[in-house]
Design a protein around this motif. Sequence first.
Motif, mmCIF file in Angstrom:
data_model
loop_
_atom_site.group_PDB
_atom_site.id
_atom_site.type_symbol
_atom_site.label_atom_id
_atom_site.label_comp_id
_atom_site.label_asym_id
_atom_site.label_seq_id
_atom_site.Cartn_x
_atom_site.Cartn_y
_atom_site.Cartn_z
ATOM 1 N N THR A 55 0.917 -1.309 -0.106
ATOM 2 C CA THR A 55 0.054 0.008 0.020
ATOM 3 C C THR A 55 0.827 1.078 -0.090
ATOM 4 O O THR A 55 0.566 2.222 -0.596
ATOM 5 C CB THR A 55 -0.903 -0.044 1.466
ATOM 6 N N LYS A 56 1.909 1.301 0.617
ATOM 7 C CA LYS A 56 2.803 2.497 0.854
ATOM 8 C C LYS A 56 3.481 2.561 -0.508
ATOM 9 O O LYS A 56 3.558 3.583 -1.113
ATOM 10 C CB LYS A 56 4.088 2.114 1.924
ATOM 11 N N ARG A 57 4.013 1.641 -1.224
ATOM 12 C CA ARG A 57 4.400 1.576 -2.379
ATOM 13 C C ARG A 57 3.572 2.128 -3.585
ATOM 14 O O ARG A 57 3.961 3.083 -4.412
ATOM 15 C CB ARG A 57 4.947 0.253 -2.957
ATOM 16 N N ALA A 58 2.169 2.096 -3.511
ATOM 17 C CA ALA A 58 1.221 2.470 -4.307
ATOM 18 C C ALA A 58 1.091 3.907 -4.013
ATOM 19 O O ALA A 58 0.978 4.698 -4.936
ATOM 20 C CB ALA A 58 -0.131 1.659 -4.069
ATOM 21 N N LEU A 59 1.084 4.058 -2.912
ATOM 22 C CA LEU A 59 0.916 5.904 -2.622
ATOM 23 C C LEU A 59 2.293 6.550 -3.213
ATOM 24 O O LEU A 59 2.007 7.497 -3.691
ATOM 25 C CB LEU A 59 1.090 5.845 -1.019
ATOM 26 N N THR A 60 3.387 6.028 -3.159
ATOM 27 C CA THR A 60 4.679 6.479 -3.577
ATOM 28 C C THR A 60 4.423 6.712 -5.251
ATOM 29 O O THR A 60 4.773 7.718 -5.633
ATOM 30 C CB THR A 60 5.971 5.879 -3.344
ATOM 31 N N GLU A 61 4.084 5.617 -5.913
ATOM 32 C CA GLU A 61 3.949 5.464 -7.157
ATOM 33 C C GLU A 61 2.854 6.835 -7.684
ATOM 34 O O GLU A 61 3.037 7.430 -8.745
ATOM 35 C CB GLU A 61 3.487 4.250 -7.707
ATOM 36 N N ALA A 62 1.769 6.839 -7.029
ATOM 37 C CA ALA A 62 0.806 7.725 -7.237
ATOM 38 C C ALA A 62 1.153 9.450 -7.127
ATOM 39 O O ALA A 62 0.907 10.178 -7.858
ATOM 40 C CB ALA A 62 -0.500 7.664 -6.268
ATOM 41 N N MET A 63 1.903 9.564 -5.795
ATOM 42 C CA MET A 63 2.278 10.712 -5.720
ATOM 43 C C MET A 63 3.289 11.203 -6.549
ATOM 44 O O MET A 63 3.459 12.409 -7.171
ATOM 45 C CB MET A 63 2.730 10.997 -4.090
ATOM 46 N N LEU A 64 4.136 10.435 -7.169
ATOM 47 C CA LEU A 64 5.454 10.640 -8.154
ATOM 48 C C LEU A 64 4.975 10.888 -9.389
ATOM 49 O O LEU A 64 5.235 11.832 -10.019
ATOM 50 C CB LEU A 64 6.453 9.348 -8.184
ATOM 51 N N ARG A 65 3.719 10.196 -9.688
ATOM 52 C CA ARG A 65 3.373 10.375 -11.048
ATOM 53 C C ARG A 65 2.169 11.794 -10.932
ATOM 54 O O ARG A 65 2.314 12.761 -12.020
ATOM 55 C CB ARG A 65 2.062 9.467 -11.279
ATOM 56 N N ASN A 66 1.852 12.206 -9.859
ATOM 57 C CA ASN A 66 1.380 13.620 -9.768
ATOM 58 C C ASN A 66 2.162 14.415 -9.885
ATOM 59 O O ASN A 66 1.834 15.479 -10.538
ATOM 60 C CB ASN A 66 0.361 13.498 -8.414
ATOM 61 N N ASP A 67 3.466 14.244 -9.386
ATOM 62 C CA ASP A 67 4.531 15.364 -9.469
ATOM 63 C C ASP A 67 4.898 15.454 -10.989
ATOM 64 O O ASP A 67 5.098 16.843 -11.203
ATOM 65 C CB ASP A 67 5.455 14.940 -8.428
ATOM 66 N N GLU A 68 4.998 14.225 -11.616
ATOM 67 C CA GLU A 68 5.276 14.476 -12.983
ATOM 68 C C GLU A 68 4.489 14.996 -13.803
ATOM 69 O O GLU A 68 4.718 16.008 -14.590
ATOM 70 C CB GLU A 68 5.339 13.261 -13.392
ATOM 71 N N LEU A 69 3.037 15.069 -13.571
ATOM 72 C CA LEU A 69 1.999 15.720 -14.167
ATOM 73 C C LEU A 69 1.614 17.161 -13.764
ATOM 74 O O LEU A 69 0.843 17.846 -14.243
ATOM 75 C CB LEU A 69 0.644 14.775 -14.193
ATOM 76 N N GLY A 70 2.493 17.486 -12.566
ATOM 77 C CA GLY A 70 1.926 18.694 -12.116
ATOM 78 C C GLY A 70 0.522 18.949 -11.565
ATOM 79 O O GLY A 70 0.003 19.968 -11.426
ATOM 80 N N GLN A 71 0.123 17.702 -11.019
ATOM 81 C CA GLN A 71 -1.097 17.771 -10.369
ATOM 82 C C GLN A 71 -0.989 17.669 -8.687
ATOM 83 O O GLN A 71 -0.440 16.962 -8.173
ATOM 84 C CB GLN A 71 -1.880 16.575 -10.715
ATOM 85 N N VAL A 72 -1.763 18.700 -8.180
ATOM 86 C CA VAL A 72 -1.717 18.676 -6.412
ATOM 87 C C VAL A 72 -3.620 18.613 -6.303
ATOM 88 O O VAL A 72 -4.199 19.352 -6.902
ATOM 89 C CB VAL A 72 -1.050 19.467 -5.956
ATOM 90 N N THR A 73 -3.830 18.215 -5.248
ATOM 91 C CA THR A 73 -5.022 18.020 -4.882
ATOM 92 C C THR A 73 -5.254 18.274 -3.208
ATOM 93 O O THR A 73 -5.729 17.485 -2.388
ATOM 94 C CB THR A 73 -5.989 16.941 -5.231
ATOM 95 N N PRO A 74 -4.709 19.574 -2.702
ATOM 96 C CA PRO A 74 -4.585 19.659 -1.208
ATOM 97 C C PRO A 74 -5.842 20.109 -0.692
ATOM 98 O O PRO A 74 -6.746 20.567 -1.456
ATOM 99 C CB PRO A 74 -3.590 20.786 -1.138
ATOM 100 N N ASP A 75 -6.402 19.571 0.382
ATOM 101 C CA ASP A 75 -7.445 19.925 1.206
ATOM 102 C C ASP A 75 -7.388 21.193 1.805
ATOM 103 O O ASP A 75 -8.619 21.796 1.994
ATOM 104 C CB ASP A 75 -7.940 19.021 2.039
ATOM 105 N N PHE A 76 -6.239 21.713 2.111
ATOM 106 C CA PHE A 76 -6.018 22.843 2.852
ATOM 107 C C PHE A 76 -5.046 23.520 1.832
ATOM 108 O O PHE A 76 -3.814 23.080 1.356
ATOM 109 C CB PHE A 76 -5.488 22.722 4.233
ATOM 110 N N SER A 77 -4.680 24.975 1.926
ATOM 111 C CA SER A 77 -3.887 25.718 1.073
ATOM 112 C C SER A 77 -2.515 26.015 1.995
ATOM 113 O O SER A 77 -2.584 25.682 3.017
ATOM 114 C CB SER A 77 -4.201 27.253 1.142
ATOM 115 N N PHE A 78 -1.656 26.054 1.304
ATOM 116 C CA PHE A 78 -0.316 26.188 1.300
ATOM 117 C C PHE A 78 0.698 27.035 0.546
ATOM 118 O O PHE A 78 0.559 26.605 -0.611
ATOM 119 C CB PHE A 78 0.423 24.849 1.817
ATOM 120 N N ASP A 79 1.028 28.218 0.830
ATOM 121 C CA ASP A 79 2.038 28.781 0.016
ATOM 122 C C ASP A 79 2.943 29.712 0.897
ATOM 123 O O ASP A 79 2.555 30.294 1.623
ATOM 124 C CB ASP A 79 1.084 30.006 -0.906
#
Length: 222
Positions: A55-79
């Motif tokens: 499960t942890k490995r699947a999370l890593t793969e998904a977040m790395l894929r999101n980073d490559e695509l420039g996609q983020v889906t935060p529930d709370f803002s951060f800047d």
Amino acid sequence: MLSFEDTVRLRHSPRAFLSTPLTDEQIHEVLQDAQLAPSNCNTQPWHVHIASGDTKRALTEAMLRNDELGQVTPDFSFDYADFYGDYFARSQEQAKQYYDVLGIAREDKDSRHQALLRNYAFFGAPHVAFLFMPSFGDNVRVAGDIGMYGQNFLLSLTARGYAGIPQTLLGFHADSVREILGVSDQYRLLFGISFGYEDPDARANQLRMDRIPLEQSVVFHK
């Protein structure tokens, strides 16, 4: 276990872990400690998911894929642009010291990005806890409760000879985390804590950030 005084002074945020997993019993002991955190009106709003193994490995793969695509889906803002004055200066000093320990130059943007991506591999930790919360009003008090739960969790890890690091960046991929873990949309992801045994030989773990003097943050009234 360590005394409170030793625990609170030894706790820090390691960015390299050994692959050795904790046992289910060890993790449950930490969770029992965290469960004793105070909360507004005793709502106990923490909704915690622990991921390990596949499960942890699947999370890593998904977040790395999101980073490559420039996609983020935060529930709370951060800047970082929201920081100002001394708050911004402290954040920049933390980043400078971290990259200095790693031997990464300021202008080496590729190496800096690779270092950032290690967040999504949980810095090699065998486990990660995702701290979700329900949404009440403006969420400030709920988030405060989650923070107190997270501190209990981190101090329990330290007192028992383990280690953990809270990671805001993990909250940037809330949709993917919810999907993989099967979490309802009614829960918002605040942050995650990677945990396990600290790697004592890692360069990243040489970093210790100082704290400002009490006089800069506390006012006494008599």
